[in-house]
Write a protein that holds these residues in place. Sequence first.
Motif, short mmCIF file in Angstrom:
data_model
loop_
_atom_site.label_atom_id
_atom_site.label_comp_id
_atom_site.label_asym_id
_atom_site.label_seq_id
_atom_site.Cartn_x
_atom_site.Cartn_y
_atom_site.Cartn_z
N TYR A 134 -36.28 -50.56 -60.90
CA TYR A 134 -34.81 -51.29 -59.83
C TYR A 134 -35.65 -51.65 -58.31
O TYR A 134 -35.30 -52.60 -58.10
N LYS A 159 -36.71 -44.68 -63.12
CA LYS A 159 -35.53 -45.94 -63.02
C LYS A 159 -35.43 -46.55 -61.62
O LYS A 159 -34.84 -47.84 -61.13
N GLN A 200 -31.67 -54.10 -54.38
CA GLN A 200 -32.41 -53.36 -55.05
C GLN A 200 -32.35 -52.21 -54.45
O GLN A 200 -33.60 -51.31 -54.97
N LYS A 260 -30.27 -50.00 -54.46
CA LYS A 260 -30.08 -49.10 -55.85
C LYS A 260 -31.16 -47.99 -56.44
O LYS A 260 -31.18 -47.17 -56.36
N ASP A 303 -38.35 -54.31 -60.13
CA ASP A 303 -37.60 -55.15 -61.04
C ASP A 303 -38.80 -55.82 -61.90
O ASP A 303 -38.79 -56.47 -62.57
#
Length: 290
Positions: free
Chosen positions: A239, A235, A156, A159, A242
């Motif tokens: 990520y 975004k 996570q 990303k 979550d």
Amino acid sequence: MWIIAKLTCREILSKRIFHITLFMSFAFLLFYAVATYFAAREVGEDFTNRPVSADFALVQSFFATQILGVGLYFASFVTALLAILSSVGSIAGEIESHQIDTMLARPIHRRSVIFGKFAGLGSLLVIYAAFLFLGVLLINQWIGGELLRVEFTVVQAAKALAIFVMQPLLLIAVALLFSSMMTTVNGGIVLIILYGIGFIGGFVEQLGVLMEKPTLSNIGIISSLVFPLDSLFRKMTVYLFDSAGDPLSFAAQGLFGSLSTPSGAMLMYAALYGCAALWLAVRRFSSRDL
């Protein structure tokens, strides 16, 4: 191209604005660490004797994500500001001072100038953005304690970091376009306004989805198409936290959550947006009469 990139890096590193920004970044991380420490202590004292429940978990998640979210938001803002100030005058400033004449007197294609400055500025800003991002995350993990520590995996975080460092690259590409078209001051004003439109539109879109107001949502979507920087930030939070489309998770995250999750197509649009801006910068600078 690589020679120009190296010269651009040296030029930015020698500027006082970079030294001041770097110093203030350390000051920000220090202040954020102190604020996180005292926030964790105060929140811990308030919740020590409270029974564990669903409401308790929601409140705890709200405090945790707000502390981390505000740190990442300010890190994004500082990175964007440095990207704008360091790149919006990279072409226009040299044209105004006639420094570009010496460079173009050599057998160098004008596209090499654009790509070289993008590579030099981009490499520095990616390192700087990664430094701020990882600094905020490490402070949250080490000082946040059990109550303010946000749980996420290494995947996570990786990303989220990849999306976070895309932001300065997009700004540099657009700044080079404006720098090849107009003066430094005009380009800076236009880019800062676009930056503000993007982030305000992002907040409006989240409110529209939460309140089920299509008009507000459409305004946010249009602003994302005009300048997709906020989509990258949203975004990144998806990520990291979550939170894809979960209203309860969005309620816990407050202003820094994302109920309307940017799609993969929007990420592709942001990448194409930056590539198009860089291509137009090459075209405009190549046809410009100096």
